[in-house]
Design a protein around this motif. Structure first.
Motif, mmCIF file in Angstrom:
data_model
loop_
_atom_site.group_PDB
_atom_site.id
_atom_site.type_symbol
_atom_site.label_atom_id
_atom_site.label_comp_id
_atom_site.label_asym_id
_atom_site.label_seq_id
_atom_site.Cartn_x
_atom_site.Cartn_y
_atom_site.Cartn_z
ATOM 1 N N ALA A 1 13.771 31.077 43.293
ATOM 2 C CA ALA A 1 15.152 31.557 43.407
ATOM 3 C C ALA A 1 15.593 31.610 44.869
ATOM 4 O O ALA A 1 16.700 31.161 45.208
ATOM 5 C CB ALA A 1 15.282 32.930 42.758
ATOM 6 N N GLU A 2 14.731 32.133 45.728
ATOM 7 C CA GLU A 2 15.078 32.224 47.148
ATOM 8 C C GLU A 2 15.257 30.832 47.747
ATOM 9 O O GLU A 2 16.218 30.573 48.479
ATOM 10 C CB GLU A 2 13.998 32.992 47.909
ATOM 11 C CG GLU A 2 14.316 33.158 49.373
ATOM 12 C CD GLU A 2 13.261 33.906 50.151
ATOM 13 O OE1 GLU A 2 13.488 34.129 51.357
ATOM 14 O OE2 GLU A 2 12.197 34.248 49.588
ATOM 15 N N MET A 3 14.340 29.911 47.442
ATOM 16 C CA MET A 3 14.444 28.567 47.986
ATOM 17 C C MET A 3 15.744 27.896 47.520
ATOM 18 O O MET A 3 16.429 27.239 48.307
ATOM 19 C CB MET A 3 13.244 27.713 47.581
ATOM 20 C CG MET A 3 13.295 26.311 48.179
ATOM 21 S SD MET A 3 11.958 25.242 47.633
ATOM 22 C CE MET A 3 12.353 25.014 45.897
ATOM 23 N N CYS A 4 16.086 28.056 46.258
ATOM 24 C CA CYS A 4 17.320 27.443 45.746
ATOM 25 C C CYS A 4 18.543 27.986 46.481
ATOM 26 O O CYS A 4 19.436 27.221 46.860
ATOM 27 C CB CYS A 4 17.431 27.654 44.245
ATOM 28 S SG CYS A 4 16.292 26.600 43.303
ATOM 29 N N ASP A 5 18.574 29.295 46.717
ATOM 30 C CA ASP A 5 19.681 29.885 47.477
ATOM 31 C C ASP A 5 19.753 29.292 48.883
ATOM 32 O O ASP A 5 20.824 28.952 49.373
ATOM 33 C CB ASP A 5 19.530 31.405 47.571
ATOM 34 C CG ASP A 5 19.767 32.116 46.252
ATOM 35 O OD1 ASP A 5 20.335 31.500 45.317
ATOM 36 O OD2 ASP A 5 19.377 33.302 46.152
ATOM 37 N N VAL A 6 18.602 29.157 49.525
ATOM 38 C CA VAL A 6 18.550 28.635 50.894
ATOM 39 C C VAL A 6 18.931 27.156 50.928
ATOM 40 O O VAL A 6 19.645 26.710 51.842
ATOM 41 C CB VAL A 6 17.149 28.886 51.510
ATOM 42 C CG1 VAL A 6 16.958 28.130 52.809
ATOM 43 C CG2 VAL A 6 16.935 30.374 51.721
ATOM 44 N N LEU A 7 18.481 26.387 49.945
ATOM 45 C CA LEU A 7 18.850 24.969 49.891
ATOM 46 C C LEU A 7 20.366 24.803 49.817
ATOM 47 O O LEU A 7 20.934 23.903 50.442
ATOM 48 C CB LEU A 7 18.182 24.273 48.700
ATOM 49 C CG LEU A 7 16.695 23.991 48.843
ATOM 50 C CD1 LEU A 7 16.093 23.605 47.489
ATOM 51 C CD2 LEU A 7 16.425 22.910 49.882
ATOM 52 N N GLU A 8 21.027 25.655 49.070
ATOM 53 C CA GLU A 8 22.486 25.570 48.951
ATOM 54 C C GLU A 8 23.207 26.087 50.186
ATOM 55 O O GLU A 8 24.272 25.598 50.530
ATOM 56 C CB GLU A 8 22.964 26.336 47.715
ATOM 57 C CG GLU A 8 22.663 25.608 46.426
ATOM 58 C CD GLU A 8 23.348 26.224 45.231
ATOM 59 O OE1 GLU A 8 23.277 27.456 45.068
ATOM 60 O OE2 GLU A 8 23.953 25.463 44.465
ATOM 61 N N ALA A 9 22.622 27.077 50.869
ATOM 62 C CA ALA A 9 23.310 27.739 51.982
ATOM 63 C C ALA A 9 23.083 27.090 53.345
ATOM 64 O O ALA A 9 23.862 27.319 54.268
ATOM 65 C CB ALA A 9 22.867 29.203 52.044
ATOM 66 N N THR A 10 22.052 26.290 53.492
ATOM 67 C CA THR A 10 21.736 25.722 54.801
ATOM 68 C C THR A 10 22.751 24.641 55.164
ATOM 69 O O THR A 10 22.978 23.713 54.387
ATOM 70 C CB THR A 10 20.308 25.128 54.804
ATOM 71 O OG1 THR A 10 19.382 26.154 54.441
ATOM 72 C CG2 THR A 10 19.952 24.590 56.180
#
Length: 158
Positions: free
Chosen positions: A81-90
């Motif tokens: 979940a954290e990685m998916c959020d970061v992938l979208e936000a970077t």
């Protein structure tokens, strides 16, 4: 596929890995010699390293972070979940370490799509018949293999 579609596929595949491993932690992933817990640890460590690279804007290759000794499935789910959020936000123009030298976050979106989807297939195969990798993802995986991995393979003359 869009970035949003790719991230949704990663999230879905990560959830399936966790669900299968939670139900069958000792099932064998023959190709790697791991059980499903080992597959979760491996994939979770790769996900967390990717998250570190993107959130900290690392420009050198970090080691994979350790996995916890207990609560591995919850740790894995949280990491996906954290990685998916970061992938979208970077931001797309952020400069980060990449294996291919591109130094762009798009590399990690593609790499984690392949990593997670292939290991979802591995997890499902360990307990029965896996759902096929979607054709559009498989085509991208073949292209990634040709670009990144095939040039480093040892040649064997006939």
């Amino acid at each position: 596929m869009s970035t949003t579609d790719d991230v949704a596929t990663i999230q879905r595949s990560g959830t399936l890995i966790a669900d299968v491993a939670e139900a069958n932690p000792e099932a064998t992933v023959v190709v790697y010699g791991w059980d499903l817990t080992g597959l979760v640890v491996h994939t979770g460590r790769v996900h967390r390293r990717t998250t570190d690279i993107l959130t900290k804007r690392l420009t050198d290759r970090p080691s994979r972070p350790p996995a916890p000794e207990t609560g591995i499935i919850a740790w894995f789910r949280d990491g996906v979940a954290e990685m998916c959020d970061v992938l979208e936000a970077t931001p797309a123009d952020a400069e980060v370490f990449t294996i291919d030298g591109s130094r762009r976050p798009a590399f990690w979106l593609e790499r984690m799509l392949m990593e997670t989807e292939v290991h979802r297939w591995d997890a499902e195969r360990a307990v029965g018949s896996p759902t096929p990798i979607p054709p559009e993802v498989a085509v991208r995986g073949i292209a990634e293999f040709g670009r990144m991995w095939a040039p480093h393979m040892e040649s064997h003359d006939a």
